[in-house]
Every structure is written in C-alpha cells, then in structure tokens.
Enzyme design. Structure first.
Site, short mmCIF file in Angstrom:
data_model
loop_
_atom_site.label_atom_id
_atom_site.label_comp_id
_atom_site.label_asym_id
_atom_site.label_seq_id
_atom_site.Cartn_x
_atom_site.Cartn_y
_atom_site.Cartn_z
N HIS A 93 0.86 -1.19 0.00
CA HIS A 93 0.00 0.00 0.00
C HIS A 93 0.90 1.24 0.00
O HIS A 93 1.95 1.25 0.64
CB HIS A 93 -0.91 -0.01 1.24
CG HIS A 93 -1.99 1.03 1.15
ND1 HIS A 93 -1.74 2.34 1.45
CD2 HIS A 93 -3.29 0.95 0.77
CE1 HIS A 93 -2.86 3.04 1.26
NE2 HIS A 93 -3.82 2.21 0.85
N GLU A 165 -3.80 1.39 -7.55
CA GLU A 165 -4.15 2.47 -6.64
C GLU A 165 -3.26 3.69 -6.91
O GLU A 165 -2.19 3.83 -6.28
CB GLU A 165 -3.95 2.03 -5.18
CG GLU A 165 -4.93 0.98 -4.72
CD GLU A 165 -5.38 1.28 -3.30
OE1 GLU A 165 -6.59 1.29 -3.08
OE2 GLU A 165 -4.53 1.52 -2.43
N GLY A 171 -7.61 8.87 -1.03
CA GLY A 171 -8.04 9.79 0.04
C GLY A 171 -8.15 11.23 -0.40
O GLY A 171 -8.24 12.14 0.44
C1 PEP Z 1 -6.83 3.18 0.13
O1 PEP Z 1 -6.28 3.71 1.07
O2 PEP Z 1 -6.42 2.08 -0.30
C2 PEP Z 1 -7.95 3.86 -0.52
C3 PEP Z 1 -8.41 3.39 -1.66
O3 PEP Z 1 -8.44 4.96 0.12
P1 PEP Z 1 -9.66 5.93 -0.34
O4 PEP Z 1 -10.79 5.06 -0.79
O5 PEP Z 1 -9.99 6.72 0.88
O6 PEP Z 1 -9.13 6.76 -1.46
#
Ligand code: PEP
Length: 249
Positions: A93, A165, A171
């Site tokens: 992550h 991601e 976020g």
């Molecule tokens: C994450 O932290 O993996 C994430 C997807 O966060 P958010 O949905 O808040 O963007």
C-alpha cells in the site's frame, strides 16, 4: 462473476467499533452482488475472525512482516495471522511505501512469506502525481509488479490480487477515470502475460482503488479488465459500505 470488494480501515476503528461494524455488516450483507474482504487493524483481527466465522465475510490484515519469526519486537508474522483465521493481507500500500519507506524488495519478501503461510496477497501498485504528469504511469506500474512478484511460481499467482491504486487518487476525492483504470488493468495483465502465460494474465484478479464512492463505483468497477475495488474512507461507514456491497451492478 461477482466483484471482489475490499475495505481497508487503515488506522481507524477500535476493536469495539469494529465489533459493532461487523455485527451490523454481517446482518445486512446479502452476498448476491459481491465478495467482501474487510481489513481492520491488527488489534481488531481476533474479534473480526471470530464474528465472521461461517459467514460470507472474509478478513484481511493491512500488513505482515517479511520474516517467519524471531527477534522483531512489535511485529506480526504471517503464521500468526493464519492461525487467527485471517485469509488475506494487503501488501505494498502506498501508505507503507511512502510513510514506512517500504521498498519493492521488501514487498517481494513479504509476499513470499505470506504465500508460504497460506495467505492471499492484495498487492497495491500505482503512480504518484509526478509520475503521472511526466507520462510514466504505465512504466511505474510495470516496474513495481515485476519487482514485487519476482520469483513467484505461476501457481502462486492464484493467491495474488493486484490493486491499481494511483497515489494521487487515494483519500483525495479525485478518482481516476475509466480510461486510466482500463489502461492500468491492461498493463497489469500484460506484465503477467510477459512473465507467465496468457492463462495467468486472464485469471489474475485486478482491482481499482482511490476515492471510490457510491457514485463512481458502478463505472469504475465495471471497466474492462477490472474485477473489483479497494475502498478506504467510504468503507468506514457501515451503511455506505453495505449499500455498495449489496447493490453493485
Ligand atoms: C486506500 O487507502 O487504499 C484507498 C483506496 O483509500 P480511499 O478510498 O480513501 O481513497
């Protein structure tokens, strides 16, 4: 096929709050539209695996140590997670890559140790805003995957899920668009094709994560090549996450 949706609570929700959350979630979850994995904090894992036993809800950890056991004060091993009934673990992550300086080499070791102990890995990859602005998105994703899964056997990929991601979308309330997500899914499958086989590239599960919400989830999780999503902020509301889990198109 049902989509896979994963909730990452990050450093939120005490064990008591997680207990309340899961009690409500289990009672309301139909399981008709999606498979669900919930990743609470380490401290909430015992109550979470206890409450979800025999239900449709699976539990994941947010981190794992790369070593099997030993003098690593404060750390949690894959064997400990497995013993508790945890089935998944998030690795790579961007919170951990950036704030805890985790390298691709360490992530690769974590994945190997987790797989050896029977855990499924949700590997997160994604570019920074600077990478995106300089046209390096696909190159960064390719490099991360190649390094992170280096040395894995093809059959081990059955226990690896890759989540795209983009760091700038996490976020921030600024989600990637359909084209970004489709291009990323395509490159993820191409890396697997180049290193393994056509079958492996077809079978690998690909998720999108980054500011998913009730409004954008339908479009982003139905992109070509995408099998589900990873949710941060919105998953902290049990009502919102239940709504998404039960009504995903
Ligand atoms: C994450 O932290 O993996 C994430 C997807 O966060 P958010 O949905 O808040 O963007």
């Amino acid at each position: 096929m049902k989509k896979l949706i994963v909730a990452n609570f990050k450093m939120n929700q005490t064990p008591s709050q997680t207990k309340q959350y899961l009690t409500k979630f289990i009672a309301g979850f139909t399981g008709n539209r999606a498979d669900v994995v919930i990743c609470p904090s380490f401290l909430s894992l015992p109550i979470s695996t206890f409450l979800t036993q025999g239900t449709l809800v699976k539990i994941g950890a947010q981190n794992v140590n790369d070593e099997e056991e030993g003098a690593y004060t404060g750390e949690i091993s894959a064997q400990m997670l497995k013993d508790l009934g945890v089935e998944y673990v998030i690795v790579g992550h961007s919170d951990r890559r950036i704030k805890f300086k985790e390298t691709d080499r360490l992530i690769n070791k974590k994945i190997k140790t987790a797989l050896k102990n029977g855990l499924k890995c949700i590997l997160c990859v994604g570019e920074s805003l600077a990478d995106r602005n300089t046209g390096k998105t696909l190159e960064v994703i390719r490099h991360q995957i190649e390094e992170d899964i280096k040395g894995l056997y093809e059959n081990e990929l059955e226990s690896v899920i890759i989540a795209y991601e983009p760091i700038w979308a996490i976020g921030t309330g600024q989600n990637a668009n359909v084209k970004d997500v489709e291009n990323a899914a395509k490159v993820i499958r191409k890396v697997i094709f180049d290193s393994y086989s056509e079958k492996a590239s077809r079978d690998i599960q690909v998720l999108y994560g980054g500011s998913l919400n009730e409004k954008n989830v339908g479009a982003l999780l139905n992109c070509t090549g995408v099998d589900g999503g990873l949710f941060g902020k919105i998953s902290l509301s049990v009502n919102n996450f239940l709504d998404i889990a039960n009504n995903l198109k």
